[in-house]
Design a protein around this motif. Structure first.
Motif, mmCIF file in Angstrom:
data_model
loop_
_atom_site.group_PDB
_atom_site.id
_atom_site.type_symbol
_atom_site.label_atom_id
_atom_site.label_comp_id
_atom_site.label_asym_id
_atom_site.label_seq_id
_atom_site.Cartn_x
_atom_site.Cartn_y
_atom_site.Cartn_z
ATOM 1 N N VAL A 1 1.089 -1.255 0.084
ATOM 2 C CA VAL A 1 0.213 0.097 -0.014
ATOM 3 C C VAL A 1 0.969 1.213 0.072
ATOM 4 O O VAL A 1 1.754 1.437 0.768
ATOM 5 N N ILE B 1 -2.046 6.193 2.670
ATOM 6 C CA ILE B 1 -2.508 6.276 3.960
ATOM 7 C C ILE B 1 -2.613 7.763 4.514
ATOM 8 O O ILE B 1 -3.348 8.256 5.304
ATOM 9 N N MET C 1 5.749 3.783 10.194
ATOM 10 C CA MET C 1 4.642 3.642 11.120
ATOM 11 C C MET C 1 3.763 4.952 11.126
ATOM 12 O O MET C 1 4.530 6.147 11.307
ATOM 13 N N VAL D 1 1.352 6.975 13.745
ATOM 14 C CA VAL D 1 0.643 7.263 14.861
ATOM 15 C C VAL D 1 -0.286 8.357 14.988
ATOM 16 O O VAL D 1 -0.153 9.474 14.572
ATOM 17 N N PHE E 1 -3.928 5.063 17.862
ATOM 18 C CA PHE E 1 -3.578 3.826 16.917
ATOM 19 C C PHE E 1 -2.299 3.947 16.538
ATOM 20 O O PHE E 1 -1.760 5.137 16.103
ATOM 21 N N HIS E 2 -1.837 2.862 16.137
ATOM 22 C CA HIS E 2 -0.630 2.648 15.257
ATOM 23 C C HIS E 2 -0.894 2.031 14.147
ATOM 24 O O HIS E 2 -1.773 1.035 14.079
ATOM 25 N N ILE E 3 -0.225 2.410 12.810
ATOM 26 C CA ILE E 3 -0.402 1.567 11.692
ATOM 27 C C ILE E 3 0.885 1.530 10.958
ATOM 28 O O ILE E 3 1.993 2.280 11.128
ATOM 29 N N TYR E 4 1.203 0.014 10.971
ATOM 30 C CA TYR E 4 2.529 -0.004 10.309
ATOM 31 C C TYR E 4 2.200 -0.773 8.830
ATOM 32 O O TYR E 4 1.065 -1.350 8.874
ATOM 33 N N ASP F 1 2.619 -6.905 2.364
ATOM 34 C CA ASP F 1 1.365 -7.007 1.719
ATOM 35 C C ASP F 1 0.213 -7.001 2.665
ATOM 36 O O ASP F 1 -0.921 -7.685 2.308
ATOM 37 N N TYR F 2 0.416 -6.183 3.681
ATOM 38 C CA TYR F 2 -0.933 -5.608 4.532
ATOM 39 C C TYR F 2 -0.519 -4.588 5.375
ATOM 40 O O TYR F 2 0.302 -3.979 5.515
ATOM 41 N N ILE F 3 -1.529 -4.041 5.869
ATOM 42 C CA ILE F 3 -1.429 -2.993 6.756
ATOM 43 C C ILE F 3 -1.777 -3.424 7.986
ATOM 44 O O ILE F 3 -2.699 -4.348 8.196
ATOM 45 N N CYS F 4 -1.191 -3.128 8.976
ATOM 46 C CA CYS F 4 -1.384 -3.343 10.448
ATOM 47 C C CYS F 4 -1.779 -2.331 11.393
ATOM 48 O O CYS F 4 -1.219 -1.401 11.525
ATOM 49 N N ILE F 5 -3.012 -2.458 11.948
ATOM 50 C CA ILE F 5 -3.317 -1.624 12.725
ATOM 51 C C ILE F 5 -3.259 -2.002 14.247
ATOM 52 O O ILE F 5 -3.871 -2.966 14.585
#
Lengths: 58, 202
Positions: free
Chosen positions: A2, A7, A37, A39, A47-50, A54-58
């Motif tokens: 992504v 984002i 990352m 924040v 929330f944190h987004i990494y 191949d994916y986004i982690c919340i």
């Protein structure tokens, strides 16, 4: 992967202040690897987004 | 390790050993911890938690075909919830569901921090145990905030005390092999991470 800009746009459209950084993650041997990352606070929660390959982690 | 609940939805979580298939929910696998599965209370809590949040899980079905797509899933460990998504457009719809779901987990399955059993820690690391509660911070952002607020002299003392023991901490963590780290070991890992970061700042 992504794009970072996706984002950023989503957070800007939601009028949310965020910080973006390249963070160093460590494995057991304390070797570093950089990840993007974000924040931000939303509805009184943080929330944190990494971003991974191949994916986004919340 | 004492935890009230830990499981993964759709894909196993390797680092914590949440890799045993427990059940299927709307064509999606639920995984539980191989390490904790012998614990009856843990098993009861997992079942209870899944039942409580089942309706929220179904709402993560953004692709309208199954609960989570490939590389998508949810990981619950104590009060920490991680959600893996494929599409950036799903972020806020997912967060809104998380905000409804989190209080249910927090209220019913509160964190239960372990008292550290000094006997289970290598002797050469036992003098660091008093530092863990204050300085073993796993969250990157929280760690940074804590460091920013701390006095330089305090941080210097911390580095001087922990840095000589990084090799011992590493050895301790390696002693777990492929088994999940204990809660105390995870705290030592976070402490070591902090001290490594402080050394890099110098």
């Amino acid at each position: 992967m992504v794009p970072l800009s996706d984002i950023k746009n989503i957070l800007k459209e939601a009028k949310i202040k965020y910080s973006h950084s390249q963070v160093t993650c460590y494995d057991r041997n304390f070797r570093g690897a950089a990840e993007d990352m974000f924040v931000f606070k939303y509805k009184d929660r943080r929330f944190h987004i990494y971003l991974y390959d191949d994916y986004i982690c919340i | 390790m004492k935890t009230s609940v830990a499981f993964a939805v759709n894909m196993p979580e390797k680092e914590c050993g949440i890799n045993i298939k427990y059940c299927r929910l709307s064509n999606t696998n639920i995984y539980i911890s191989s390490y904790l599965s012998p614990d009856k209370v843990y098993m009861e809590n997992v079942g209870k938690c899944i039942e409580m949040i089942k309706e929220y899980l179904l709402r993560f079905d953004f692709q309208r075909s199954f609960l989570f797509g490939a590389n998508g899933g949810l990981f619950v460990f104590c009060n920490c919830v991680e959600l893996a998504l494929r599409e950036s457009s799903e972020i806020f719809p997912a967060i809104d569901i998380l905000l409804e779901m989190l209080p249910v987990i927090e209220e019913n399955f509160p964190d239960k921090p372990d008292d550290i059993d000094a006997d289970a820690i290598p002797e050469e690391l036992r003098d660091l145990i008093p530092l863990l509660n204050e300085w073993a911070i796993s969250d990157d952002q929280e760690r940074e905030e804590k460091v920013d607020k701390a006095a330089k002299a305090t941080l210097t003392r911390l580095v001087n005390r922990v840095a000589p023991k990084l090799d011992a901490i590493n050895k301790y963590l390696d002693s777990f092999g492929d088994e999940p780290l204990s809660e105390a070991a995870t705290m030592f890992a976070s402490l070591a991470e902090l001290v490594c970061e402080l050394q890099l700042r110098k």
